[in-house]
Structure formats: structure tokens, C-alpha cells
Write a protein that holds these residues in place. Sequence first.
Motif, short mmCIF file in Angstrom:
data_model
loop_
_atom_site.label_atom_id
_atom_site.label_comp_id
_atom_site.label_asym_id
_atom_site.label_seq_id
_atom_site.Cartn_x
_atom_site.Cartn_y
_atom_site.Cartn_z
N UNK A 69 27.48 37.79 -25.82
CA UNK A 69 26.17 38.42 -26.06
C UNK A 69 26.01 39.60 -25.11
N UNK A 70 25.05 40.44 -25.45
CA UNK A 70 24.76 41.63 -24.66
C UNK A 70 23.54 41.37 -23.79
N UNK A 71 23.69 41.60 -22.48
CA UNK A 71 22.59 41.44 -21.53
C UNK A 71 22.42 42.76 -20.78
N UNK A 72 21.32 43.43 -21.01
CA UNK A 72 21.05 44.70 -20.34
C UNK A 72 22.21 45.68 -20.49
N UNK A 92 25.30 29.84 -28.65
CA UNK A 92 25.27 31.23 -29.09
C UNK A 92 23.99 31.51 -29.89
N UNK A 93 23.65 30.60 -30.79
CA UNK A 93 22.45 30.81 -31.61
C UNK A 93 21.19 30.80 -30.73
N UNK A 97 16.72 36.54 -27.71
CA UNK A 97 16.61 37.99 -27.75
C UNK A 97 17.84 38.76 -27.35
N UNK A 98 18.99 38.07 -27.16
CA UNK A 98 20.21 38.76 -26.76
C UNK A 98 21.03 39.14 -27.99
N UNK A 136 19.39 30.98 -18.84
CA UNK A 136 20.66 31.69 -18.69
C UNK A 136 20.45 33.19 -18.87
N UNK A 137 19.69 33.59 -19.88
CA UNK A 137 19.45 35.01 -20.11
C UNK A 137 18.80 35.67 -18.89
#
Length: 298
Positions: A115-118, A136-137, A143-144, A276-277
Motif C-alpha cells: 500500500x501507499x503511505x504518504x 490488505x482490504x 484510506x491507503x 498500522x496506517x
Amino acid sequence: MTPAATVPPVAYGLALPDLTGARRLLRTAGGHETTWRIERIVAPADDEVPTAADRARAVLPMTRGRVDIDRARATTTFRAVSPPADDEVVHPYLAATAATVAWWRGQVALHAGAVLVDGRVWAVLGERGAGKSTAMYSLVRAGLPLVTDDVLVLDGSRVLPGPRCIDLRRPTAEHYGVGQDIGVVGRRQRFRVEVDDQLDAGAELELAGLVHLAWGEQTGVDDVPLPARWPALVEALALKLPPADQNAVLALLTLPTYRFRRPRRFEEVDRAAHVLAATLSARGVQGLPGPATPAAAG
């Protein structure tokens, strides 16, 4: 200007002109992909198809058939009683081609989601039974943007995104009330969730670090000590073959690497994903590879 409908869709750094029927699951071309053809041939099932791979070709078994991946022809051929449709090729069958081509090129392919974080990519690794698809879901729900669900291909530190879908298992699909039942494809029944992640086709995506999934009574994010990183990384290689470039795998050991513990209870899944996010976002801001604090567990 070339019409978008005539530009082959892409995944894993491969342009796929024979999979336009699944364009919605694939990515927009960035301009540096390698064209890879997909052939489907109706043929009687082979009695036994052993898995084999060398520097020129790979052969893999599939349900009532076989898959031939040919390096010189840049082609994957499905020979089966009922060859897979475009959607089925995209996921799960394309992953084997992606991992094989990566191995030939000296790239790294991990059995991992991402996933993409910032603006930076975090890999999410988990052994069978670790709840990777559910994780993952839940991260997408947090929101990632999804980068890939099943196989992560790395060209150095650059990430080559995979398809835009997540295949859930029945319990997760029923809990959230999502997913199209596409039946048994590959080894298991799949409930497909199509994801609109809106990644920029021309964006250079860099790997920020790795997250290993684990079960625990409480949610928490902990640093993985350096001696424990290598065995877990080798286990996560998408092909169980010696890496074509061991230095490329060794370089991943220097990245921030965390263990993400969370309860098995569905009612905790979304809260854990937000933990985690937030933790990964904070680490990115700080630019520190050190351990996440237990306070992140809430």
C-alpha cells in the motif's frame, strides 16, 4: 495523441495487449513497460506437469492444464481444457509470470501485498494463514491506496505495481458484505473486490519498508531485529529459487522492518489497520527505522 483504449494495460512492469478485457483491473502505461503476450490454447489435460524453471523457460501446472512462460518469445501460454479468461489471468495467474520475469531480470519478487503511505510504498508480508488479504482490504478501507495484493515486484527500490483488485476469502467477504464470488480460481474460492486506487501512471514509487503480519492478543507494531529479517525475507520470495541478485535481496534488510500484531477477531480488524496506517505515516515523517512504540496499539 494515441487513444487510451489502444494503449495496452499494464501490471508488474509488463504491457499486456491480450488482456484488454480486464483493463479495469490493470494499470495505465507509464511508458517503460515490456510488452508481454498471453496465449490461450484449448488442449487435453496433461497427466502430470512438474514445475520447472531455467534461464529461458518456466513450466507450471494449473487446473487441468499447464502454463509455459517463454523468455525469448516474451509470451505466457496457457494450455488447458478450459483456459482462463482475462480476469482470471490478471489474478491470480499473472503473478507467476511476473515473478519469473523478475527472476530473469535480476529483480526481486516477493509474495506480498503493498500500500501507499504518504507517497511511499510499504510491503505487507504474511505466510499462508496470516490473513494477508484481509489485512490488505482493511488497509484500503483505512484510506491507503493499493499498490498490489499478491506479488510485489521490485526493480531496485522502485516498485512495479500489480493489479487493482483484492481476492478475499469467504469469511472476510461475508463479514464486510463485499466481493464478487468468481468461484474457485487457482487453489481457492475467491471473492473479488475491485479497487480504484488512482495511482499516477507516471509516478516513481519507492519502497519505504516492510511489514510482517502476525497474530496477537493486542494490536501493536514492533521493530524486527536484524538477525530475524533474513529468514523471513527468504521465506517471502515469490519463487523458491536462489535469488538472481542476492545483493538486491540483502539491500532490503536495511529498510525499516516491522511486525504488525493484531487479534484474529473481525471486530478488531479495521481499528488495527488504522493503527498500522498511523504508525507508518509517523515513521515516514520522522525518517527513523527504529521500533514503533507499543502505545500505537491503543
